[in-house]
Structure formats: C-alpha cells, structure tokens
Scaffold this motif. Structure first.
Motif, PDB file in Angstrom:
ATOM      1  N   ILE A 252      -2.610  16.328   2.955  1.00 11.80           N
ATOM      2  CA  ILE A 252      -3.754  15.423   2.811  1.00 11.80           C
ATOM      3  C   ILE A 252      -3.513  14.140   3.612  1.00 11.80           C
ATOM      4  N   VAL A 253      -2.307  13.579   3.521  1.00  9.66           N
ATOM      5  CA  VAL A 253      -1.986  12.362   4.271  1.00  9.66           C
ATOM      6  C   VAL A 253      -2.052  12.620   5.777  1.00  9.66           C
ATOM      7  N   LEU A 254      -1.505  13.748   6.212  1.00  9.97           N
ATOM      8  CA  LEU A 254      -1.544  14.105   7.633  1.00  9.97           C
ATOM      9  C   LEU A 254      -2.981  14.285   8.107  1.00  9.97           C
ATOM     10  N   PHE A 255      -3.795  14.983   7.331  1.00  7.84           N
ATOM     11  CA  PHE A 255      -5.201  15.211   7.675  1.00  7.84           C
ATOM     12  C   PHE A 255      -5.946  13.878   7.772  1.00  7.84           C
TER      13      PHE A 255
ATOM     14  N   LEU B  21       0.830  -1.204   0.000  1.00 12.16           N
ATOM     15  CA  LEU B  21       0.000   0.000   0.000  1.00 12.16           C
ATOM     16  C   LEU B  21       0.869   1.260   0.000  1.00 12.16           C
ATOM     17  N   ALA B  22       1.935   1.245   0.790  1.00  5.80           N
ATOM     18  CA  ALA B  22       2.835   2.401   0.825  1.00  5.80           C
ATOM     19  C   ALA B  22       3.530   2.592  -0.514  1.00  5.80           C
ATOM     20  N   ILE B  23       4.014   1.508  -1.103  1.00  4.07           N
ATOM     21  CA  ILE B  23       4.692   1.603  -2.405  1.00  4.07           C
ATOM     22  C   ILE B  23       3.732   2.099  -3.480  1.00  4.07           C
ATOM     23  N   LEU B  24       2.522   1.544  -3.485  1.00  2.00           N
ATOM     24  CA  LEU B  24       1.533   1.981  -4.478  1.00  2.00           C
ATOM     25  C   LEU B  24       1.115   3.432  -4.266  1.00  2.00           C
ATOM     26  N   GLY B  25       1.065   3.864  -3.006  1.00  2.00           N
ATOM     27  CA  GLY B  25       0.735   5.263  -2.729  1.00  2.00           C
ATOM     28  C   GLY B  25       1.783   6.205  -3.283  1.00  2.00           C
ATOM     29  N   ILE B  26       3.053   5.853  -3.102  1.00  2.00           N
ATOM     30  CA  ILE B  26       4.147   6.685  -3.628  1.00  2.00           C
ATOM     31  C   ILE B  26       4.138   6.661  -5.163  1.00  2.00           C
ATOM     32  N   TYR B  27       3.954   5.489  -5.730  1.00  2.00           N
ATOM     33  CA  TYR B  27       3.900   5.356  -7.197  1.00  2.00           C
ATOM     34  C   TYR B  27       2.756   6.183  -7.772  1.00  2.00           C
ATOM     35  N   GLY B  28       1.596   6.087  -7.142  1.00  2.00           N
ATOM     36  CA  GLY B  28       0.436   6.853  -7.604  1.00  2.00           C
ATOM     37  C   GLY B  28       0.653   8.347  -7.470  1.00  2.00           C
ATOM     38  N   ALA B  29       1.290   8.772  -6.376  1.00  4.07           N
ATOM     39  CA  ALA B  29       1.563  10.199  -6.183  1.00  4.07           C
ATOM     40  C   ALA B  29       2.523  10.717  -7.245  1.00  4.07           C
TER      41      ALA B  29
END
Length: 154
Positions: free
Chosen positions: A32-35, A5-13
C-alpha cells in the motif's frame, strides 16, 4: 513534521496489526505504501522522472557548441559571459556578467536560449550588445560555432 509523520505511521500500523491479525499484514502495508508513493510520484512529476529522460544522458548540439567555445578561452584571462556560460568560466580572477564588460579580454555568448540564459538581459538585448561591440571594432569574433561565439578584445 516528516519525522513525526513517519513515527505516527509506524505506531498506527502496529496498532492496526493487533486489531487485524492477518498473516501477511506487513506485506500488505508495504505494498500500500509503495502503491501510494508511485501514484503521488506520477501525479506530482517528482524528480525521479528525470532518470528516464534522454536529456539527462545526452548532450544537445547547443551544449556541445558551448563546450567548444569555453575550451577556446585561455586560462587566466578576464571574461564577460552571459548567465548560462558564467558558471563554466567562473574559476578566474576577473569575470563579469553581461551587460557588465569592464575590461574583459574575452566575451562568451550563446544565443540558443533557455530558461534564464540571458538574464538579466533579453535575447535581443544581448544580440544588440554584441553587434554594437563588433560594429565599434572593440571586439571581434575569435571563435564561432552554432549559436555560440567567443569574442576577443581588439
């Protein structure tokens, strides 16, 4: 799954950054991630909330009572104790979890209560056990403070 999930989040960003091309893109993503993290924390009551609870930093009177009776148990003697006192007295050769007493020289009990404090017994059963041992003159109260008491074998 969390790593993916973390890798896909970075890739998507990174892909989204190429599409949007905004100067403060990473600042916006970070906010957005912090919120989202804070919102999920508030909804799920995450462990981080424990930092703000006064119970984490202060000792209640029943905790002080327990500490007091534990200090009166001589080192090296056999002890029987209920569930919540057991870990504090566990560095001994002989320790028993109530209702098992065997030949314990001391019994530590605390009747204040709490989650699983009396397990596997109930509060009334612990009280009845202690009252019975005192009535039969097998044990006597060696030290008593608040709801905590230390019984010594006669």
């Amino acid at each position: 799954m969390a790593i993916l999930l973390a890798i896909l989040g970075i890739y998507g960003a990174c892909k989204l950054e190429k599409i949007i091309k905004h100067g403060n893109f990473w600042l916006c993503v970070s906010l957005i991630v912090l919120f989202n993290t804070l919102i999920i924390d508030v909804i799920n009551k995450s462990p981080i909330h424990s930092i703000f609870k006064s119970q984490l930093f202060t000792k209640s009177s029943w905790m002080k009572d327990n500490d007091a009776i534990i200090q009166f148990v001589p080192p090296g003697v056999s002890v029987a104790a209920q569930n919540n006192l057991f870990p504090h007295l566990s560095q001994r050769n002989e320790i028993y979890l109530l209702p098992e007493i065997n030949n314990a020289q001391y019994i530590g009990v605390e009747l204040h209560g709490g989650p699983n404090a009396f397990s596997p017994l109930q509060k009334e059963e612990v009280q009845k056990l202690i009252d019975g041992l005192i009535a039969k003159n097998e044990y006597s109260i060696d030290y008593h403070r608040g709801d905590a008491m230390l019984l010594r074998k006669n």
